[in-house]
Design an enzyme around this catalytic site. Sequence first.
Site, mmCIF file in Angstrom:
data_model
loop_
_atom_site.group_PDB
_atom_site.id
_atom_site.type_symbol
_atom_site.label_atom_id
_atom_site.label_comp_id
_atom_site.label_asym_id
_atom_site.label_seq_id
_atom_site.Cartn_x
_atom_site.Cartn_y
_atom_site.Cartn_z
ATOM 1 N N CYS A 130 33.971 -47.744 46.716
ATOM 2 C CA CYS A 130 33.009 -47.064 46.863
ATOM 3 C C CYS A 130 31.835 -47.906 47.251
ATOM 4 C CB CYS A 130 32.605 -46.040 45.748
ATOM 5 S SG CYS A 130 31.493 -44.932 46.500
ATOM 6 N N HIS A 174 37.526 -43.047 45.390
ATOM 7 C CA HIS A 174 37.650 -43.502 43.670
ATOM 8 C C HIS A 174 38.856 -43.673 43.206
ATOM 9 C CE1 HIS A 174 33.373 -44.306 42.769
ATOM 10 N NE2 HIS A 174 32.971 -43.522 43.662
ATOM 11 N N GLU A 199 40.246 -44.733 40.611
ATOM 12 C CA GLU A 199 40.176 -44.800 39.238
ATOM 13 C C GLU A 199 40.090 -43.334 38.702
ATOM 14 O OE1 GLU A 199 35.913 -44.463 40.035
ATOM 15 O OE2 GLU A 199 37.775 -45.541 40.985
#
Length: 249
Positions: free
Chosen positions: A129, A229, A231
Site C-alpha cells: 500500500c 493489503h 496481511e
Amino acid sequence: MSATVSRARGPAAGDGAPPLIGITTYQEPARWGVWVREAALLPVPYVRSVERAGGVPVLLPPGVTLRGVDALVARLDAVVIAGGGDLDPDLYGALRHSETAPPDPRRDRFELALVRAVVAADLPFLAICRGMQMLNVACGGTLVQHLPEAVGHKGHAPETGIVGSHPVRISEASLVGGILGGSADVPTYHHQAVGRLGTGLTAVAWADDQVVEAIELPGHRFGLAVQWHPEEGEDKRLFEALVAEAAGR
C-alpha cells in the site's frame, strides 16, 4: 539510488535459522495501561503474517538515522515496507491535494532512505500500500492523490476504517503472477495510487478501473510491491514467497 551496501547476511544465511524480516512501523501517540505515550506501532496482522510464513519479524521504527539504515540492511534478510498515511507530495513535486493527509516527515525520510538502500543492496522486499507508493516515488514516479476524484468511485476504500475487497488482473509472466496466478480478489483500503511509474519499475497488476495494483523491479532478487493489503486476508502466499527467498530456498 544510494551506493551499494555490503551485505553481512543475518543468521538465515546458511545455518538453518529462520530469516529476519524487517517491517516498517508508525510512530503515533498511543494508550496502554496507565500510559499515553508516543509509540512505534504496527498492526498485528503484519507480524502474524511474517511469523506464519516462517520468518522472524523485526519492527523498524521511523526514527532510525540514515547511518542506521545501512546497518539494518546489512543485518536483515528481507524487508516489508508497511502501509500507512499519505506521503508528502513535495517528495514527487506536487502540491498537496485537499484530501491528502498531513505528512509524517520523519517516517517519509526514513522509508525513502530504506527503500533506496534495499534496492541498492538487492535485498528481498515486499512493499504494501503506502510502501508501494514509496517505492514508486523513490524511483522518481508520482502519485494520484485522491482516487475517487480520478476514477469516479470509492471502490478502493468503500468504508472508512473498514478493509474492502475487489478483483485484480495480474500478468502471469510476473513475479506476483507466478505466486498468485492471473487474477485474485484482494483486501483493499487506499485512496491514493501510482501515477507516473518510476524509473525501472514495471506495472504487473490492475484493478477493473485500470488503477495499478502491483509493481515490480525487474532484475532485483525479489522486488515486489502491491497496492492491496495481503496481511489482512487469508492468502499468505506473498509473505511465504518473501520468506522463502530470504531463507535462500
